[in-house]
Design a protein around this motif. Structure first.
Motif, PDB file in Angstrom:
ATOM      1  N   MET A 202       0.913  -0.878   0.005  1.00 32.74           N
ATOM      2  CA  MET A 202      -0.220   0.182  -0.055  1.00 32.74           C
ATOM      3  C   MET A 202       0.856   1.135  -0.109  1.00 32.74           C
ATOM      4  O   MET A 202       1.560   1.591   0.385  1.00 32.74           O
ATOM      5  CB  MET A 202      -0.775   0.439   1.226  1.00 32.74           C
ATOM      6  CG  MET A 202      -1.804   0.795   1.029  1.00 32.74           C
ATOM      7  SD  MET A 202      -3.192   0.422   0.133  1.00 32.74           S
ATOM      8  CE  MET A 202      -3.727  -0.718   0.440  1.00 32.74           C
ATOM      9  N   ILE A 203       0.015   2.333  -1.123  1.00 32.99           N
ATOM     10  CA  ILE A 203       1.347   3.724  -0.970  1.00 32.99           C
ATOM     11  C   ILE A 203       0.290   4.711   0.019  1.00 32.99           C
ATOM     12  O   ILE A 203      -0.853   5.400  -0.611  1.00 32.99           O
ATOM     13  CB  ILE A 203       1.416   3.529  -2.180  1.00 32.99           C
ATOM     14  CG1 ILE A 203       2.259   2.553  -3.176  1.00 32.99           C
ATOM     15  CG2 ILE A 203       2.532   4.836  -2.808  1.00 32.99           C
ATOM     16  CD1 ILE A 203       2.669   2.794  -4.552  1.00 32.99           C
TER      17      ILE A 203
ATOM     18  N   ALA B 285      -4.376   9.776   0.744  1.00 33.21           N
ATOM     19  CA  ALA B 285      -4.665   9.307  -0.084  1.00 33.21           C
ATOM     20  C   ALA B 285      -3.836   7.538  -0.274  1.00 33.21           C
ATOM     21  O   ALA B 285      -3.042   7.632  -0.036  1.00 33.21           O
ATOM     22  CB  ALA B 285      -4.618   9.186  -1.914  1.00 33.21           C
ATOM     23  N   LEU B 286      -4.261   6.301  -0.538  1.00 36.17           N
ATOM     24  CA  LEU B 286      -3.779   5.005  -0.325  1.00 36.17           C
ATOM     25  C   LEU B 286      -4.086   4.084  -2.080  1.00 36.17           C
ATOM     26  O   LEU B 286      -5.079   4.660  -2.030  1.00 36.17           O
ATOM     27  CB  LEU B 286      -4.132   4.511   1.160  1.00 36.17           C
ATOM     28  CG  LEU B 286      -4.326   4.268   2.212  1.00 36.17           C
ATOM     29  CD1 LEU B 286      -4.765   3.594   3.443  1.00 36.17           C
ATOM     30  CD2 LEU B 286      -2.826   4.285   2.475  1.00 36.17           C
ATOM     31  N   PHE B 287      -3.334   3.783  -2.282  1.00 32.85           N
ATOM     32  CA  PHE B 287      -3.107   3.752  -2.951  1.00 32.85           C
ATOM     33  C   PHE B 287      -2.490   1.803  -3.185  1.00 32.85           C
ATOM     34  O   PHE B 287      -1.958   1.306  -2.612  1.00 32.85           O
ATOM     35  CB  PHE B 287      -1.924   4.168  -4.437  1.00 32.85           C
ATOM     36  CG  PHE B 287      -2.290   5.480  -5.341  1.00 32.85           C
ATOM     37  CD1 PHE B 287      -3.658   5.407  -5.706  1.00 32.85           C
ATOM     38  CD2 PHE B 287      -2.464   6.633  -4.004  1.00 32.85           C
ATOM     39  CE1 PHE B 287      -4.069   6.966  -6.369  1.00 32.85           C
ATOM     40  CE2 PHE B 287      -2.718   7.787  -4.295  1.00 32.85           C
ATOM     41  CZ  PHE B 287      -3.548   7.838  -5.256  1.00 32.85           C
TER      42      PHE B 287
ATOM     43  N   LEU C 119      -6.314   3.607  -6.886  1.00 33.00           N
ATOM     44  CA  LEU C 119      -6.289   4.489  -5.142  1.00 33.00           C
ATOM     45  C   LEU C 119      -8.125   3.040  -4.444  1.00 33.00           C
ATOM     46  O   LEU C 119      -8.741   2.907  -5.289  1.00 33.00           O
ATOM     47  CB  LEU C 119      -8.126   5.902  -5.994  1.00 33.00           C
ATOM     48  CG  LEU C 119      -7.925   6.252  -4.781  1.00 33.00           C
ATOM     49  CD1 LEU C 119      -7.435   7.334  -3.745  1.00 33.00           C
ATOM     50  CD2 LEU C 119      -9.434   7.214  -5.457  1.00 33.00           C
ATOM     51  N   VAL C 120      -6.902   3.521  -3.185  1.00 29.88           N
ATOM     52  CA  VAL C 120      -8.132   2.627  -2.841  1.00 29.88           C
ATOM     53  C   VAL C 120      -8.651   3.350  -1.704  1.00 29.88           C
ATOM     54  O   VAL C 120     -10.537   3.185  -1.736  1.00 29.88           O
ATOM     55  CB  VAL C 120      -7.627   1.996  -1.919  1.00 29.88           C
ATOM     56  CG1 VAL C 120      -7.865   1.221  -0.640  1.00 29.88           C
ATOM     57  CG2 VAL C 120      -6.434   1.121  -2.500  1.00 29.88           C
ATOM     58  N   ARG C 121      -8.562   4.882  -1.162  1.00 29.33           N
ATOM     59  CA  ARG C 121      -9.525   5.742  -0.264  1.00 29.33           C
ATOM     60  C   ARG C 121      -8.850   6.709  -0.651  1.00 29.33           C
ATOM     61  O   ARG C 121      -7.234   6.791  -0.546  1.00 29.33           O
ATOM     62  CB  ARG C 121     -10.279   5.047   1.076  1.00 29.33           C
ATOM     63  CG  ARG C 121      -9.066   5.171   2.755  1.00 29.33           C
ATOM     64  CD  ARG C 121      -9.368   4.020   2.926  1.00 29.33           C
ATOM     65  NE  ARG C 121      -9.130   3.769   3.862  1.00 29.33           N
ATOM     66  CZ  ARG C 121      -8.327   4.445   5.052  1.00 29.33           C
ATOM     67  NH1 ARG C 121      -8.981   6.015   5.018  1.00 29.33           N
ATOM     68  NH2 ARG C 121      -7.245   4.024   6.036  1.00 29.33           N
ATOM     69  N   GLU C 122      -9.806   7.878  -0.251  1.00 30.88           N
ATOM     70  CA  GLU C 122      -8.852   9.270   0.350  1.00 30.88           C
ATOM     71  C   GLU C 122      -9.782  10.151   0.796  1.00 30.88           C
ATOM     72  O   GLU C 122     -11.398   9.426   1.485  1.00 30.88           O
ATOM     73  CB  GLU C 122      -8.893  10.203  -1.729  1.00 30.88           C
ATOM     74  CG  GLU C 122     -10.055  10.349  -2.428  1.00 30.88           C
ATOM     75  CD  GLU C 122     -10.166  10.546  -3.669  1.00 30.88           C
ATOM     76  OE1 GLU C 122      -8.920  11.263  -3.883  1.00 30.88           O
ATOM     77  OE2 GLU C 122     -11.123  10.647  -4.487  1.00 30.88           O
TER      78      GLU C 122
ATOM     79  N   ALA D  20      -6.798   5.138  10.647  1.00 33.26           N
ATOM     80  CA  ALA D  20      -7.568   4.645  11.369  1.00 33.26           C
ATOM     81  C   ALA D  20      -8.953   4.236  11.173  1.00 33.26           C
ATOM     82  O   ALA D  20      -9.417   3.731  11.651  1.00 33.26           O
ATOM     83  CB  ALA D  20      -7.350   5.318  13.006  1.00 33.26           C
ATOM     84  N   ALA D  21      -9.450   5.043   9.818  1.00 38.97           N
ATOM     85  CA  ALA D  21     -10.923   5.190   9.238  1.00 38.97           C
ATOM     86  C   ALA D  21     -11.140   4.344   8.625  1.00 38.97           C
ATOM     87  O   ALA D  21     -12.083   3.664   8.301  1.00 38.97           O
ATOM     88  CB  ALA D  21     -10.962   6.934   8.788  1.00 38.97           C
ATOM     89  N   GLY D  22     -10.680   3.520   8.380  1.00 39.22           N
ATOM     90  CA  GLY D  22     -10.937   2.637   7.297  1.00 39.22           C
ATOM     91  C   GLY D  22      -9.778   1.168   6.988  1.00 39.22           C
ATOM     92  O   GLY D  22      -7.952   1.491   7.831  1.00 39.22           O
ATOM     93  N   PRO D  23      -9.639   0.327   6.221  1.00 36.86           N
ATOM     94  CA  PRO D  23      -8.361  -0.786   5.955  1.00 36.86           C
ATOM     95  C   PRO D  23      -7.184  -0.474   5.294  1.00 36.86           C
ATOM     96  O   PRO D  23      -7.014   1.309   4.189  1.00 36.86           O
ATOM     97  CB  PRO D  23      -9.756  -1.526   5.026  1.00 36.86           C
ATOM     98  CG  PRO D  23     -10.645  -1.133   4.282  1.00 36.86           C
ATOM     99  CD  PRO D  23     -10.886   0.245   5.449  1.00 36.86           C
ATOM    100  N   ARG D  24      -6.068  -0.577   5.260  1.00 35.49           N
ATOM    101  CA  ARG D  24      -4.994   0.538   4.901  1.00 35.49           C
ATOM    102  C   ARG D  24      -3.778  -0.702   4.327  1.00 35.49           C
ATOM    103  O   ARG D  24      -3.042  -0.535   3.596  1.00 35.49           O
ATOM    104  CB  ARG D  24      -4.195   0.972   5.943  1.00 35.49           C
ATOM    105  CG  ARG D  24      -3.747   0.201   7.804  1.00 35.49           C
ATOM    106  CD  ARG D  24      -3.157   1.250   8.045  1.00 35.49           C
ATOM    107  NE  ARG D  24      -1.920   1.249   8.883  1.00 35.49           N
ATOM    108  CZ  ARG D  24      -1.367   1.486   9.828  1.00 35.49           C
ATOM    109  NH1 ARG D  24      -1.564   2.976  10.375  1.00 35.49           N
ATOM    110  NH2 ARG D  24       0.141   0.185  10.225  1.00 35.49           N
ATOM    111  N   GLY D  25      -4.343  -1.969   5.204  1.00 27.32           N
ATOM    112  CA  GLY D  25      -2.460  -2.935   4.382  1.00 27.32           C
ATOM    113  C   GLY D  25      -1.860  -2.679   5.127  1.00 27.32           C
ATOM    114  O   GLY D  25      -1.234  -2.067   6.483  1.00 27.32           O
ATOM    115  N   ASP D  26      -0.419  -2.831   4.885  1.00 18.93           N
ATOM    116  CA  ASP D  26       1.141  -2.646   5.269  1.00 18.93           C
ATOM    117  C   ASP D  26       0.986  -1.934   4.198  1.00 18.93           C
ATOM    118  O   ASP D  26       1.115  -1.976   2.662  1.00 18.93           O
ATOM    119  CB  ASP D  26       1.851  -3.554   4.568  1.00 18.93           C
ATOM    120  CG  ASP D  26       1.419  -4.542   5.645  1.00 18.93           C
ATOM    121  OD1 ASP D  26       1.706  -4.955   7.030  1.00 18.93           O
ATOM    122  OD2 ASP D  26       1.618  -6.232   5.588  1.00 18.93           O
TER     123      ASP D  26
END
Length: 96
Positions: free
Chosen positions: A1-2, A15-17, A26-29, A49-55
């Motif tokens: 995850m980036i 944003a998480l990618f 894009l996973v979420r922003e 903390a607001a959602g899934p994030r992965g490593d």
């Protein structure tokens, strides 16, 4: 995850990618008012903390703060400290 972001005096965008074949996906922003937080680390921690994030394997957050071990953003009362930010992600500090 980036994790990617842009921290400004008015708003901070994060944003998480997920790495993809030709381009990251894009996973979420989120966009939040910067002045509602005491630090960039607080924004990052709330976002993660607001959602899934992965490593998180890579992170880059643009800021007008100087890229030193600690730098001030001229538009906010924050001190952006590389080590504290890396701990909030969590990620290894880059030493830029």
């Amino acid at each position: 995850m980036i994790l990617a972001g842009d921290a400004g005096g008015t708003k901070t965008m994060l944003a998480l990618f997920e790495p993809g074949g030709r381009a990251p996906v894009l996973v979420r922003e989120a966009t939040v008012p910067s002045r509602e937080f005491d630090s960039l680390e607080a924004i990052v921690e709330r976002f993660l903390a607001a959602g899934p994030r992965g490593d998180i394997t890579a992170a880059c957050v643009a800021s007008r703060a100087r890229c030193w071990t600690a730098g001030r953003d001229p538009n906010l009362p924050w001190v952006v400290d590389e080590r504290r930010l890396a701990a909030a992600i969590p990620a290894r500090a880059c030493g830029c």
